[in-house]
Design a protein around this motif. Structure first.
Motif, short mmCIF file in Angstrom:
data_model
loop_
_atom_site.label_atom_id
_atom_site.label_comp_id
_atom_site.label_asym_id
_atom_site.label_seq_id
_atom_site.Cartn_x
_atom_site.Cartn_y
_atom_site.Cartn_z
N CYS A 57 -8.43 -59.72 72.80
CA CYS A 57 -8.60 -58.74 73.88
C CYS A 57 -8.12 -59.32 75.21
O CYS A 57 -7.48 -58.63 76.00
CB CYS A 57 -10.07 -58.33 73.98
SG CYS A 57 -10.35 -56.97 75.13
N SER B 201 -13.83 -51.71 68.80
CA SER B 201 -14.30 -51.01 69.99
C SER B 201 -15.44 -51.77 70.65
O SER B 201 -15.57 -51.80 71.87
CB SER B 201 -14.75 -49.59 69.63
OG SER B 201 -15.89 -49.61 68.79
N SER B 202 -16.27 -52.42 69.83
CA SER B 202 -17.43 -53.11 70.39
C SER B 202 -17.00 -54.26 71.30
O SER B 202 -17.49 -54.38 72.43
CB SER B 202 -18.35 -53.63 69.27
OG SER B 202 -17.72 -54.66 68.53
N GLY C 212 -8.35 -52.44 72.23
CA GLY C 212 -8.81 -52.73 70.87
C GLY C 212 -7.76 -53.60 70.20
O GLY C 212 -6.77 -54.00 70.82
N GLY D 225 -13.53 -44.41 76.37
CA GLY D 225 -12.97 -45.15 75.24
C GLY D 225 -12.06 -44.30 74.39
O GLY D 225 -12.32 -43.11 74.17
N THR D 226 -10.97 -44.90 73.90
CA THR D 226 -10.09 -44.19 72.96
C THR D 226 -9.98 -44.93 71.62
O THR D 226 -9.17 -44.56 70.78
CB THR D 226 -8.67 -44.03 73.56
OG1 THR D 226 -8.22 -45.30 74.03
CG2 THR D 226 -8.65 -43.03 74.70
N ILE D 227 -10.77 -45.98 71.44
CA ILE D 227 -10.76 -46.71 70.17
C ILE D 227 -11.77 -46.04 69.25
O ILE D 227 -12.94 -45.92 69.62
CB ILE D 227 -11.18 -48.19 70.39
CG1 ILE D 227 -10.38 -48.83 71.51
CG2 ILE D 227 -11.05 -48.98 69.09
CD1 ILE D 227 -10.99 -50.15 72.02
N TRP E 77 -25.10 -48.10 73.04
CA TRP E 77 -23.84 -48.50 73.69
C TRP E 77 -24.05 -49.37 74.92
O TRP E 77 -23.31 -50.32 75.15
CB TRP E 77 -23.00 -47.26 74.03
CG TRP E 77 -23.35 -46.58 75.32
CD1 TRP E 77 -24.35 -45.68 75.53
CD2 TRP E 77 -22.66 -46.73 76.57
NE1 TRP E 77 -24.34 -45.27 76.83
CE2 TRP E 77 -23.32 -45.90 77.50
CE3 TRP E 77 -21.58 -47.49 77.01
CZ2 TRP E 77 -22.92 -45.80 78.84
CZ3 TRP E 77 -21.18 -47.40 78.34
CH2 TRP E 77 -21.84 -46.57 79.23
N GLN F 255 -4.96 -48.25 72.14
CA GLN F 255 -6.30 -47.68 72.32
C GLN F 255 -7.19 -48.71 73.03
O GLN F 255 -7.14 -49.89 72.70
CB GLN F 255 -6.91 -47.30 70.97
CG GLN F 255 -6.29 -46.08 70.31
CD GLN F 255 -4.93 -46.34 69.69
OE1 GLN F 255 -4.43 -47.45 69.70
NE2 GLN F 255 -4.33 -45.29 69.16
N SER F 256 -7.98 -48.23 73.98
CA SER F 256 -8.73 -49.20 74.80
C SER F 256 -10.03 -48.62 75.33
O SER F 256 -10.29 -47.42 75.21
CB SER F 256 -7.86 -49.60 76.00
OG SER F 256 -7.66 -48.47 76.83
N ILE F 257 -10.81 -49.51 75.92
CA ILE F 257 -11.95 -49.10 76.73
C ILE F 257 -11.50 -49.23 78.18
O ILE F 257 -10.96 -50.27 78.59
CB ILE F 257 -13.18 -50.01 76.50
CG1 ILE F 257 -13.66 -49.96 75.03
CG2 ILE F 257 -14.31 -49.64 77.46
CD1 ILE F 257 -14.41 -48.73 74.60
N PRO G 42 -14.73 -45.63 67.21
CA PRO G 42 -15.82 -46.60 67.09
C PRO G 42 -16.18 -46.93 65.65
O PRO G 42 -15.96 -46.11 64.75
CB PRO G 42 -17.00 -45.90 67.78
CG PRO G 42 -16.70 -44.45 67.68
CD PRO G 42 -15.21 -44.32 67.69
#
Ligand code: ADP
Ligand code: MG
Length: 454
Positions: A190, A142-143, A37, A132-134, A103, A60-62, A136
């Motif tokens: 990103c 996060s998107s 993120g 995911g830890t961002i 999603w 924080q990331s996906i 939303p």
């Protein structure tokens, strides 16, 4: 700085995701993709107007675990039960429903972007678990992390390779399929982020310049705990549309062929004017009272039908009033603040922290009063952050909820965190329950990467 690297040191989150993947699909993942993120330090709502912005990627990331197979299907699962499993055939046309932004449609944006870029007729079959830890819908992107993750997953699974700039541009374009008319900051940072530095992201051509943040300060993110989904509402696109109309009106006022202009930055470039001069032009040419459709059509000499088709998006067809003066004033002012912020970071004057803080505060005021993208909770949170020792504090991301970012002198951080905890979070049970993932220090991390299982 390759985008692909072996997965070397053990990491709890990767191991846990691997377990989940094996239980779900009965095989092991062959690679992982991590997409961070971001927090935008300054430059809000101006990327889609063509102006540079100044974000950094956050921890924080996906994270996705992936296996490739010959099932002829793309299977998606998520470690969070609120995001349901999904399956689609590799030979089907990819459909993305912008009226129902679930999603998996964000994921499919990334898949479709890469598929189109390479003209792949039959995508590789794959199974994928996303974690995911961002937070939303909170302004930390996060998107786009999800879209970029999916884009990179699709590249790797189909053994396609391209530069970071190229994949960033593809992901910026393909997230448009979800319906939000973003400007490309989120996907760019990103991929182009590097550990230890914020970035000035410039567009056309896309590039990312290092911005060394002052040593004496840290950046703290705080979430006001109000979510705002950008694709499920029209708030975001309303601002995009207002800027597009303001662009046409300013171009017309200066006798230019307005049909060629879509972004406020293009008018500046054409006029060879400074941002200060653009601000004067706004004062002179756009009135403060909201514009009606009738007035805009009359000035531009277009029909109501042309107005709806050429200037509005699907989800802004209901609009009747447009605040062109305020929106354009925010954009040109904010664009100038970004450049000023970068030059302070570059020249490191003795009072850098004070100067940067002041720019962040002006940015928030402009977002709140001119762009009207704040909300009472964010305003309250920003006020608390300033009272708790931040030198600068502002909403970050699109706004209308989500996070604030504060710049805090390093020696005051512990005091700051405790004071904000007490004043904003602990007094409300809902916020108190979310406090741990809502109030944290952030450091610039590196960009999206493929981690290969050896
Ligand atoms: P942001 O400001 O975080 O980019 P958006 O409103 O643009 O927020 O997008 C949020 C959407 O992204 C969520 O509604 C969800 O569909 C998707 N999303 C975010 N995080 C995850 C996740 N961990 N797993 C699946 N989907 C996610
Ligand atoms: Mg988003």
């Amino acid at each position: 700085d390759s985008i692909r690297c072996p997965k070397t040191f053990p990491e709890e989150r990767l191991e846990a995701l691997k377990d989940t993947f094996e239980r779900k699909f009965g095989v092991s993942p062959i690679f992982y993709v991590r997409a961070p993120g971001r927090v935008n330090l300054i430059g809000e709502h101006i990327d889609y107007c063509g102006y540079s912005v100044l974000p950094m990627a956050i921890e924080q990331s996906i994270l996705a675990a992936v296996s490739v197979n010959s099932s002829g299907q793309i299977r998606l699962a998520n470690t969070d039960a609120q995001y349901q499993d999904y399956m689609v055939s590799c030979s089907a046309d990819i459909f993305i429903d912008r009226n129902n932004p679930k999603w998996h449609y964000y994921f499919l944006c990334g898949v479709k972007g890469v598929q189109e870029a390479f003209g792949i007729t039959e995508l590789a079959g794959m199974s994928c678990v996303v974690d995911g830890t961002i937070p939303p819908s909170s302004g930390l992107s996060s998107s786009s992390a999800l879209v970029c993750c999916a884009g990179l997953v699709t590249l790797e699974a189909n053994q396609k390779y391209m530069t970071k700039v190229a994949i960033a541009e593809i992901c910026a374009k393909c997230e448009l399929y979800i319906g939000t008319e973003g400007g490309g900051m989120d996907q760019s940072i990103c991929f182009l982020a590097e550990a230890g530095t914020a970035k000035l992201i410039e567009f056309q051509p896309l590039r990312a310049l290092d911005v060394k943040l002052p040593n004496g300060a840290v950046f703290v993110i705080s979430n006001c705990c109000l979510e705002m989904n950008k694709a499920a509402s029209s708030y975001f696109n309303i601002r995009v549309v207002e800027c597009r109309i303001a662009t046409k009106m300013l171009a017309k006022a200066r006798g230019l062929d307005f049909s060629r202009f879509l972004k406020l930055a293009q008018v500046q470039t054409e006029l060879k004017a400074s941002l200060k001069e653009m601000l004067l032009l706004v004062e002179e040419m756009l009135h403060v009272e909201p514009y009606s459709r009738e007035e805009i059509c009359k000035v531009l000499g277009i029909t109501m039908e042309q107005f709806s088709a050429d200037l509005l998006s699907d989800n802004t067809q209901h609009l009747t009033q447009f605040k062109l003066h305020q929106r354009a004033k925010h954009v040109y002012g904010e664009a100038a603040r970004v450049l000023h912020f970068k030059s302070v970071c570059d020249s490191e004057p003795a009072d850098s922290i004070q100067l940067l803080g002041e720019l962040m505060n002006q940015s928030h005021i402009s977002c709140r009063d001119l762009y009207e993208c704040s909300c009472p909770q964010l305003d309250q949170l920003v006020e608390i952050c300033l009272k708790s020792g931040a030198v600068g504090s502002r909403l970050t991301g699109a706004g209308w909820g989500g996070c604030a970012v504060s710049m805090v002198p390093r020696e005051r951080v512990e005091y700051f965190l405790q004071a904000v905890r007490d004043a904003y979070y602990l007094c409300d049970p809902l916020r108190a329950a979310m406090e741990k993932q809502s109030l944290f220090v952030s450091k610039p991390v590196g960009g999206a990467a493929v981690l290969l299982e050896h």
